[in-house]
Design a protein around this motif. Structure first.
Motif, PDB file in Angstrom:
ATOM      1  N   GLN A  23      47.622  68.908  49.343  1.00  0.00           N
ATOM      2  CA  GLN A  23      48.737  69.708  49.842  1.00  0.00           C
ATOM      3  C   GLN A  23      48.766  69.685  51.363  1.00  0.00           C
ATOM      4  OE1 GLN A  23      51.148  71.237  47.904  1.00  0.00           O
ATOM      5  NE2 GLN A  23      52.140  71.480  49.901  1.00  0.00           N
ATOM      6  N   GLU A  24      47.594  69.712  51.977  1.00  0.00           N
ATOM      7  CA  GLU A  24      47.537  69.611  53.438  1.00  0.00           C
ATOM      8  C   GLU A  24      48.018  68.239  53.899  1.00  0.00           C
ATOM      9  OE1 GLU A  24      44.356  69.995  57.159  1.00  0.00           O
ATOM     10  OE2 GLU A  24      43.663  70.212  55.087  1.00  0.00           O
ATOM     11  N   ASP A  25      47.670  67.188  53.145  1.00  0.00           N
ATOM     12  CA  ASP A  25      48.159  65.844  53.488  1.00  0.00           C
ATOM     13  C   ASP A  25      49.686  65.790  53.424  1.00  0.00           C
ATOM     14  OD1 ASP A  25      45.552  65.044  53.801  1.00  0.00           O
ATOM     15  OD2 ASP A  25      45.401  64.113  51.810  1.00  0.00           O
ATOM     16  N   ILE A  26      50.254  66.451  52.412  1.00  0.00           N
ATOM     17  CA  ILE A  26      51.716  66.491  52.305  1.00  0.00           C
ATOM     18  C   ILE A  26      52.311  67.205  53.512  1.00  0.00           C
ATOM     19  CG2 ILE A  26      53.641  67.448  50.975  1.00  0.00           C
ATOM     20  CD1 ILE A  26      51.942  67.029  48.458  1.00  0.00           C
ATOM     21  N   ALA A  27      51.698  68.321  53.905  1.00  0.00           N
ATOM     22  CA  ALA A  27      52.189  69.065  55.063  1.00  0.00           C
ATOM     23  C   ALA A  27      52.094  68.234  56.335  1.00  0.00           C
ATOM     24  CB  ALA A  27      51.408  70.372  55.202  1.00  0.00           C
ATOM     25  N   GLN A  28      51.025  67.476  56.479  1.00  0.00           N
ATOM     26  CA  GLN A  28      50.894  66.617  57.663  1.00  0.00           C
ATOM     27  C   GLN A  28      51.939  65.496  57.654  1.00  0.00           C
ATOM     28  OE1 GLN A  28      49.148  67.075  60.277  1.00  0.00           O
ATOM     29  NE2 GLN A  28      47.776  68.719  59.611  1.00  0.00           N
ATOM     30  N   ALA A  29      52.242  64.975  56.466  1.00  0.00           N
ATOM     31  CA  ALA A  29      53.306  63.969  56.377  1.00  0.00           C
ATOM     32  C   ALA A  29      54.653  64.576  56.753  1.00  0.00           C
ATOM     33  CB  ALA A  29      53.352  63.384  54.964  1.00  0.00           C
ATOM     34  N   ASP A  30      54.885  65.834  56.364  1.00  0.00           N
ATOM     35  CA  ASP A  30      56.119  66.523  56.778  1.00  0.00           C
ATOM     36  C   ASP A  30      56.187  66.669  58.288  1.00  0.00           C
ATOM     37  OD1 ASP A  30      57.263  66.844  54.277  1.00  0.00           O
ATOM     38  OD2 ASP A  30      56.237  68.742  53.884  1.00  0.00           O
ATOM     39  N   VAL A  31      55.042  66.913  58.921  1.00  0.00           N
ATOM     40  CA  VAL A  31      55.004  67.005  60.391  1.00  0.00           C
ATOM     41  C   VAL A  31      55.403  65.675  61.006  1.00  0.00           C
ATOM     42  CG1 VAL A  31      53.468  67.255  62.382  1.00  0.00           C
ATOM     43  CG2 VAL A  31      53.310  68.863  60.470  1.00  0.00           C
ATOM     44  N   LYS A  32      54.826  64.588  60.509  1.00  0.00           N
ATOM     45  CA  LYS A  32      55.158  63.263  61.055  1.00  0.00           C
ATOM     46  C   LYS A  32      56.637  62.943  60.845  1.00  0.00           C
ATOM     47  CE  LYS A  32      50.983  62.086  62.343  1.00  0.00           C
ATOM     48  NZ  LYS A  32      50.656  61.875  63.772  1.00  0.00           N
ATOM     49  N   LEU A  33      57.164  63.339  59.697  1.00  0.00           N
ATOM     50  CA  LEU A  33      58.576  63.081  59.427  1.00  0.00           C
ATOM     51  C   LEU A  33      59.457  63.918  60.339  1.00  0.00           C
ATOM     52  CD1 LEU A  33      60.642  61.612  57.714  1.00  0.00           C
ATOM     53  CD2 LEU A  33      60.424  63.411  55.991  1.00  0.00           C
ATOM     54  N   ALA A  34      59.062  65.165  60.598  1.00  0.00           N
ATOM     55  CA  ALA A  34      59.835  66.004  61.521  1.00  0.00           C
ATOM     56  C   ALA A  34      59.807  65.430  62.938  1.00  0.00           C
ATOM     57  CB  ALA A  34      59.288  67.431  61.500  1.00  0.00           C
ATOM     58  N   GLN A  35      58.663  64.883  63.324  1.00  0.00           N
ATOM     59  CA  GLN A  35      58.591  64.244  64.640  1.00  0.00           C
ATOM     60  C   GLN A  35      59.510  63.021  64.702  1.00  0.00           C
ATOM     61  OE1 GLN A  35      54.365  63.525  64.831  1.00  0.00           O
ATOM     62  NE2 GLN A  35      53.954  65.445  65.955  1.00  0.00           N
ATOM     63  N   ALA A  36      59.540  62.250  63.616  1.00  0.00           N
ATOM     64  CA  ALA A  36      60.431  61.080  63.592  1.00  0.00           C
ATOM     65  C   ALA A  36      61.889  61.508  63.598  1.00  0.00           C
ATOM     66  CB  ALA A  36      60.125  60.232  62.348  1.00  0.00           C
ATOM     67  N   ASN A  37      62.204  62.662  63.001  1.00  0.00           N
ATOM     68  CA  ASN A  37      63.597  63.133  62.966  1.00  0.00           C
ATOM     69  C   ASN A  37      64.106  63.587  64.328  1.00  0.00           C
ATOM     70  OD1 ASN A  37      64.075  62.644  60.242  1.00  0.00           O
ATOM     71  ND2 ASN A  37      63.305  64.646  59.604  1.00  0.00           N
ATOM     72  N   ARG A  38      63.227  63.731  65.283  1.00  0.00           N
ATOM     73  CA  ARG A  38      63.675  64.087  66.636  1.00  0.00           C
ATOM     74  C   ARG A  38      64.371  62.909  67.313  1.00  0.00           C
ATOM     75  NH1 ARG A  38      60.165  65.106  70.275  1.00  0.00           N
ATOM     76  NH2 ARG A  38      61.088  66.939  71.306  1.00  0.00           N
ATOM     77  N   ARG A  39      64.232  61.733  66.726  1.00  0.00           N
ATOM     78  CA  ARG A  39      64.942  60.548  67.222  1.00  0.00           C
ATOM     79  C   ARG A  39      66.079  60.233  66.248  1.00  0.00           C
ATOM     80  NH1 ARG A  39      59.567  59.523  67.805  1.00  0.00           N
ATOM     81  NH2 ARG A  39      59.490  58.312  65.877  1.00  0.00           N
ATOM     82  N   ALA A  40      67.290  60.203  66.786  1.00  0.00           N
ATOM     83  CA  ALA A  40      68.474  60.031  65.937  1.00  0.00           C
ATOM     84  C   ALA A  40      68.583  58.606  65.410  1.00  0.00           C
ATOM     85  CB  ALA A  40      69.733  60.384  66.728  1.00  0.00           C
ATOM     86  N   ASP A  41      69.141  58.487  64.210  1.00  0.00           N
ATOM     87  CA  ASP A  41      69.391  57.174  63.608  1.00  0.00           C
ATOM     88  C   ASP A  41      70.809  56.727  63.941  1.00  0.00           C
ATOM     89  OD1 ASP A  41      66.879  57.067  62.373  1.00  0.00           O
ATOM     90  OD2 ASP A  41      67.595  58.226  60.651  1.00  0.00           O
ATOM     91  N   TRP A  42      70.942  55.454  64.256  1.00  0.00           N
ATOM     92  CA  TRP A  42      72.250  54.874  64.552  1.00  0.00           C
ATOM     93  C   TRP A  42      72.866  54.346  63.263  1.00  0.00           C
ATOM     94  CZ3 TRP A  42      72.424  51.708  69.745  1.00  0.00           C
ATOM     95  CH2 TRP A  42      71.910  52.506  70.776  1.00  0.00           C
TER      96      TRP A  42
END
Length: 428
Positions: free
Chosen positions: A264-283
């Motif tokens: 569950q902690e690994d899932i939460a850490q993956a959510d963190v990485k995904l949130a960091q990636a979402n700070r960059r917009a997709d074209w």
């Protein structure tokens, strides 16, 4: 020299019938034995329980589903087909005409979102973590099935011994009634002795009913795991566990329930990485072909779309902060559960060790002493120095001590099962 009363008492020992309640318990056990001629050892019962568990197959399906979703999440979004008409006149002489006005165009195009490789990776990785969690939950479920099956098996094993003890004591009680009646007829006993012996038998009948109920319940619970009524075979070794108290903290860090929280902690850490990636917009890119009337040239359009993260501090940054908080929450819950498991397990080890010591004391001292007391009172009765009531009291004390010893051994065996199957045991 033995008194005629007890010569008669032992001469009829093999010909006495059992009480109706205890006989029913015995017949029920015999019926089950006929229905399941092949008794199960503890290991065999656990193997059957694991093999037929639907919870374990459900966790396999959950893991397979997460793996499939992880592959899909790692792909680019589907392209979007766009059809339309641009600049269609709605008034004048050319209204609703598709080819008379030079600005009117029939358009067909395709757009594609160019999701960053980082986002695709973490979307897929998060679902892979979900699959890992499902696998950890399967390990936890396997340990639970083995533990609960062991407890049910032990309940049957020790309750059967209790039923046998009641049967033997009931036979002795009936002998005591006949001895009291014979003594009364010979003028050597009183009516009170007969009533006391009958009262003792009624108490045993009641205990037989209670033990019979416990045995039926225990068999029902064991059948829930094995898939059908069965008998038990072999004696459990409750003197050893697979845990080393010296390395308990490290061992329990790999406990199946702790492993679930780790995932569950690994899932939460993956959510963190995904949130960091979402700070960059997709074209997104779009290509369109535009057809005009026959008098005019056709056209091609190319465009790029870029989301404007104009309020990042209140959207993307707050989403990232939330995911970081959830990751810390998962870590804190894991640490707290580990501490709780270590403390609870240490307490169970203390209780189990104490139970073993008490079981050994009962076998070494308490039970032999109760038997010697019964023999001493019986010898005194034969010599005319004790009453039948005293004999009955000694017999009841011996029976009660035996039942206490069996109950203590069952309680200790339950603790052993909970400790020994904290981790799933590999099938041999």
């Amino acid at each position: 020299m033995s008194s005629p009363l007890f010569v008669h008492f032992y001469a009829r020992a093999g010909r006495l019938r059992l009480s109706s309640t205890t006989a029913l318990v015995f017949l029920a056990a015999a019926h089950v034995a006929q229905a399941a001629p092949q008794p199960l050892t503890l290991a065999q019962a656990q193997q059957q329980a694991v093999a037929r568990s639907r919870q374990l197959s459900a966790q396999d399906q959950a893991a397979a589903a997460a793996h499939e979703m992880a592959v899909a999440a790692g792909q680019l979004p589907d392209p979007v087909l766009k059809l339309g008409v641009d600049n269609l006149p709605v008034s004048g002489a050319d209204r609703f005409s598709l080819g008379n006005d030079f600005m009117t165009m029939r358009r067909v195009g395709v757009s594609q979102e160019l999701t960053s490789a980082d986002k695709l990776h973490w979307r897929s990785a998060r679902l892979e973590r979900e699959a890992d969690k499902a696998q950890a939950e399967k390990e936890a479920a396997t340990a639970a099935v083995q533990r609960d099956t062991a407890i049910s098996w032990l309940e049957v094993f020790y309750t059967e011994q209790m039923a046998e003890a009641v049967i033997k004591q009931t036979a002795l009680s009936r002998q005591e009634i006949e001895a009291a009646e014979a003594a009364h007829r010979g003028g050597r006993g009183s009516q009170a002795d007969i009533l006391a012996a009958r009262s003792a038998l009624l108490i045993l009948d009641d205990r037989g009913s209670e033990i019979g109920r416990r045995l039926r319940v225990a068999r029902t619970m064991l059948a829930r795991w094995t898939g059908g009524e069965t008998t038990v075979a072999g004696a459990p070794d409750i003197d050893n566990i697979r845990l080393d108290p010296a390395s308990l903290d490290g061992d329990l860090a790999h406990h199946s329930q702790i492993a679930v929280l780790n995932r569950q902690e690994d899932i939460a850490q993956a959510d963190v990485k995904l949130a960091q990636a979402n700070r960059r917009a997709d074209w997104s890119v779009e290509v369109a072909f535009q057809q005009r009337g026959p008098a005019y040239s056709n056209m091609v359009s190319v465009g790029i779309s870029v989301p404007l993260q104009w309020d990042r501090k209140n959207r993307q940054d707050r989403d990232l902060a939330a995911k970081l908080a959830l990751a810390e929450q998962a870590k804190a819950e894991r640490d707290e559960m580990l501490r709780d498991h270590v403390a609870a397990t240490r307490a169970m080890i203390v209780e189990w060790q104490s139970g073993k010591e008490r079981v050994a004391r009962y076998a070494r001292e308490v039970l032999p002493l109760a038997g010697e007391r019964s023999q001493a009172v019986l010898a005194a009765y034969r010599g005319g120095k004790a009453t039948l009531a005293e004999v009955l009291a000694a017999r009841r004390n011996e029976s009660e001590t035996r039942m206490q010893a069996l109950q203590l051994e069952l309680d200790t065996a339950r603790l052993w099962a909970q400790l020994n199957f904290l981790f799933p045991q590999e099938s041999k």
